[in-house]
Enzyme design. Sequence first.
Site, short mmCIF file in Angstrom:
data_model
loop_
_atom_site.label_atom_id
_atom_site.label_comp_id
_atom_site.label_asym_id
_atom_site.label_seq_id
_atom_site.Cartn_x
_atom_site.Cartn_y
_atom_site.Cartn_z
N GLU A 167 -9.83 -31.71 22.13
CA GLU A 167 -9.49 -32.35 20.85
C GLU A 167 -8.00 -32.21 20.58
O GLU A 167 -7.33 -31.36 21.18
CB GLU A 167 -10.33 -31.74 19.72
CG GLU A 167 -10.17 -30.24 19.59
CD GLU A 167 -11.21 -29.61 18.66
OE1 GLU A 167 -12.38 -30.00 18.73
OE2 GLU A 167 -10.82 -28.73 17.88
N LYS B 173 -4.43 -31.19 19.06
CA LYS B 173 -3.88 -30.02 18.37
C LYS B 173 -3.04 -30.58 17.22
O LYS B 173 -2.02 -31.24 17.46
CB LYS B 173 -3.03 -29.20 19.33
CG LYS B 173 -2.51 -27.92 18.75
CD LYS B 173 -1.88 -27.06 19.82
CE LYS B 173 -1.50 -25.71 19.28
NZ LYS B 173 -0.54 -25.75 18.18
N ASP C 175 -0.46 -30.64 14.26
CA ASP C 175 0.74 -29.84 13.98
C ASP C 175 0.88 -29.61 12.48
O ASP C 175 1.67 -30.25 11.79
CB ASP C 175 1.98 -30.55 14.55
CG ASP C 175 3.13 -29.58 14.75
OD1 ASP C 175 2.89 -28.36 14.68
OD2 ASP C 175 4.26 -30.04 14.96
N TYR D 53 -12.03 -27.64 11.95
CA TYR D 53 -12.37 -27.53 13.37
C TYR D 53 -13.28 -26.34 13.70
O TYR D 53 -13.62 -26.13 14.84
CB TYR D 53 -11.14 -27.56 14.28
CG TYR D 53 -10.04 -26.57 13.92
CD1 TYR D 53 -10.24 -25.21 13.98
CD2 TYR D 53 -8.78 -27.04 13.56
CE1 TYR D 53 -9.23 -24.33 13.66
CE2 TYR D 53 -7.76 -26.16 13.24
CZ TYR D 53 -7.98 -24.80 13.29
OH TYR D 53 -6.99 -23.93 12.98
N LYS E 178 0.15 -27.91 25.81
CA LYS E 178 1.20 -28.54 25.00
C LYS E 178 1.82 -29.68 25.82
O LYS E 178 2.15 -29.50 26.99
CB LYS E 178 2.30 -27.52 24.65
CG LYS E 178 1.81 -26.34 23.82
CD LYS E 178 1.72 -26.63 22.35
CE LYS E 178 3.02 -26.57 21.65
NZ LYS E 178 3.53 -25.31 21.25
N CYS F 105 41.46 -25.71 14.53
CA CYS F 105 40.21 -26.12 13.91
C CYS F 105 40.33 -27.58 13.48
O CYS F 105 41.28 -27.94 12.78
CB CYS F 105 39.92 -25.23 12.70
SG CYS F 105 38.55 -25.82 11.71
N CYS G 238 40.53 -27.80 9.45
CA CYS G 238 41.60 -27.26 8.60
C CYS G 238 42.87 -26.96 9.39
O CYS G 238 43.82 -26.44 8.82
CB CYS G 238 41.11 -26.00 7.92
SG CYS G 238 40.94 -24.63 9.07
N CYS H 258 37.06 -20.28 13.93
CA CYS H 258 38.23 -20.63 13.12
C CYS H 258 38.49 -19.43 12.20
O CYS H 258 37.59 -18.96 11.52
CB CYS H 258 37.91 -21.87 12.27
SG CYS H 258 39.08 -22.11 10.93
N CYS I 173 38.70 -22.52 5.14
CA CYS I 173 38.35 -23.76 5.83
C CYS I 173 37.16 -24.43 5.10
O CYS I 173 36.12 -23.79 4.90
CB CYS I 173 38.00 -23.39 7.26
SG CYS I 173 37.37 -24.72 8.24
S1 IVH Z 1 -8.88 -23.83 17.25
C1 IVH Z 1 -8.76 -18.98 17.61
N1 IVH Z 1 -8.34 -26.36 17.13
O1 IVH Z 1 -3.11 -24.31 16.51
C2 IVH Z 1 -7.95 -20.08 17.11
N2 IVH Z 1 -6.64 -24.85 16.46
O2 IVH Z 1 -1.43 -22.60 18.13
C3 IVH Z 1 -8.77 -21.30 17.14
N3 IVH Z 1 -4.60 -25.94 15.68
O3 IVH Z 1 -3.65 -21.37 14.71
C4 IVH Z 1 -8.01 -22.45 16.72
N4 IVH Z 1 -5.27 -28.00 15.95
O4 IVH Z 1 -3.65 -23.58 13.40
C5 IVH Z 1 -7.87 -25.13 16.92
N5 IVH Z 1 -8.04 -28.63 17.06
C6 IVH Z 1 -7.58 -27.42 16.85
C7 IVH Z 1 -6.29 -27.19 16.34
C8 IVH Z 1 -5.86 -25.89 16.17
C9 IVH Z 1 -4.29 -27.24 15.55
C10 IVH Z 1 -3.68 -24.84 15.36
C11 IVH Z 1 -4.32 -23.69 14.64
C12 IVH Z 1 -3.97 -22.49 15.47
C13 IVH Z 1 -2.79 -22.98 16.23
C14 IVH Z 1 -2.58 -22.22 17.51
#
Ligand code: IVH
Length: 716
Positions: free
Chosen positions: A157, A159, A161, A266, A352, A446, A449, A464, A469
């Site tokens: 799934e 991740k 941000d 999640y 990642k 610099c 200034c 500098c 400055c």
């Molecule tokens: S599962 C034991 N699922 O990523 C931790 N985390 O870098 C289980 N995150 O702290 C986390 N999407 O805040 C999980 N689909 C996803 C996620 C996810 C984002 C974040 C989460 C975690 C961080 C770790």
Amino acid sequence: MLLLRQRSSKFRKKSWCREIFFRRRKAIATGGGGGMFHSVEHGNLATVPRAAEIEFAELADSIGEHDRRYYRDGAPTIGDGEYDGLRRRMEFLLEKYPALRRLHVPAVGDDRMDKFTRRPHLAPMLSLNNTYCEEDLRQFIGRVEKVSGGETEFAVEPKIDGLAMAVIFRDGRFAYALTRGNGAEGDDVSANVRTIGELPMEIQLAGTVEVRGEVYVDRENFLRLNAMRAEEGLEPFASARNLAVGSLRLLDPERAAERRLRFIAYDIGCGDGQFQTHSQVLCTLRSLGFPTNDHTVCRGAEETWRAVVHLGSCRRDYPFDTDGAVVKVNGRALRLLLGAQATAPRWAMAYKFSPERAETILENITLRVGRSGVLTPVADLRPVSLGGTTIRSATLHNGDDIARKDLRIGDSVIVERAGEVIPAVVAAVHAKRPPWATPFTFPDKCPACSGSLVRIGGEVACRCLNCDCPPQIFRRIQHFASKDAMDIESLGPQRISQLMDAGMLLHFVDIFRLNRSALASQRRMGDKSADRLLGAIEGAKKRPLWRLIHGLGIPHVGAETAKILAGKWPSMEKLMDLSGEQLQLCGGIGEVVAASAVKFFSDGHSRRLIAQLAEYGLSMADGEAAPKGDVAGPFAGKIFAISGTFAAMARDAIGEAIAARGGTVRKSLSKKIDMLLVGESPGSKVAEAEKLSIPTVDEGTLMGWLGVDGSAAAGI
Ligand code: IVH
């Protein structure tokens, strides 16, 4: 529990790193941060070469600052690779010179803030192991399959941000919501989480239920809010994640609601093991009304890898920023069998996506002057689209970095953006170099200034030396007013530039000379904005001492060191007259920091500056009665709660002002509360206070007690 920002896999592979992870975990668990090391004999600091001590102090300062930016403010300014490099260098120095452990060693992975009530997590909130490398992911799958004994089901799934959140329900009703904090306890941010419209407040499930997920801001809303900020002349948020972190940290839920936070669930914890698979968990979450993401169930390494690659190719289709794919064991029983390491479970791994890259032309190299006069080269780029935004500039670190990469003005260059931080120039495409490409030479003077430039003691950085400055002045004011220092909310970079251009700010001390009529006559600055700024400045006068010490910009004295100093000597007057030896009696302060502080405080210019700030009414000691006849009486030893908003001061500023006078502010009402401070649009607390016979205090009375003239803010 998250201990280090989970960054490159290289970092995790080293066994000594694992050991350090473990030591850090204990430090956090005992609330000791770096402090736990003081009880252990690590040898004498005198045996550490001075250059190593200086480097360590600078590293500790800068890592502390980057951790705060990442975990607490959600506004990182360096990429993961660069951060790992700083940490690795610090750990190397600690290994080589164990006596450095006597100094302040920044704790890690903690996003707790003083202004929220903390609560323990029902179960530790772990993080994820992550990697950028296909091989690592395959090895992870191999390890799992060795335990399971054959091809295994994985869920893949996106991740998200954003930031992790634990939402607790009791007998079907929302009870509270916690940030990850240090993994063992988090900040109670319930009031802001309640504003998330798509998060159900009632669910059809009895008992205590914990739903874990990610709070985020979607891309569309991020762009909308930034456009609004640009119109108001405010700095834009650097990323949707920064915006989400900042919004959850607001003390005013009404303002948080304007940010339109969102949530994706999640995981679920009900304590009775009723689910067999992660798919069932997601399905149940959905049927309970929680937003969830689609996931792909795969068998074995090949299928899983294909799903990860597919997710990477459509990552831009999600309404949120995603920097990777999370691969999780689908079977809950197998998860239990696999268990967890100190910081992350063994049943999941985040892959990642590689930082996004683009090619463009390096049109020029300009120099940015920092607060201490250090010149940083910046690449001016032909605008190029990268990761959904247009990139116009990128950092080049220093002159040596430009020489090492052999970058010339006019070159085609590769720019990279790791996560949502400042892009960096990775390399030049030398095959495409045009004949007119010009090497960059550092000027002798610099550029801002014309002051002399020097390299001190073989540093890579060029400085500098002219402390008048203008860009240095700008950055010193910016630092003084910043969230980490005096926290003057309405005094952002654009406002500072405007007031400098108008000749109203030549030094940060001028902040306290600003007057309403001159301010209100400025462009984009009506009476209301002027009042808001003056209110924020008034609030800053009552900040705890460590904020002022940090704001002064003493070399090597970052926020953590300032807290150590103010904790031991809560009076500026005392601090100013201490010797280096006396300062070093304080755990965490070494020779370099002590010498720097002594040099600063013994300088006539610094002493005059501090005297001026005191004259303007800035609090110079913690827990003192504020100057100019302020009354400490109503606050000392008393416990307050707050409801509503206040025209003259932000709520966190009120909290700090009360704390500085010996009082305490609590989030919720109980019989222990002595007084309820009532601002505009108060909530249900007022009725509750009446029931509990708790006296209420209005804004006028409160400002009178605090010695703040609320008339400007009230438009009188
Ligand atoms: S599962 C034991 N699922 O990523 C931790 N985390 O870098 C289980 N995150 O702290 C986390 N999407 O805040 C999980 N689909 C996803 C996620 C996810 C984002 C974040 C989460 C975690 C961080 C770790």
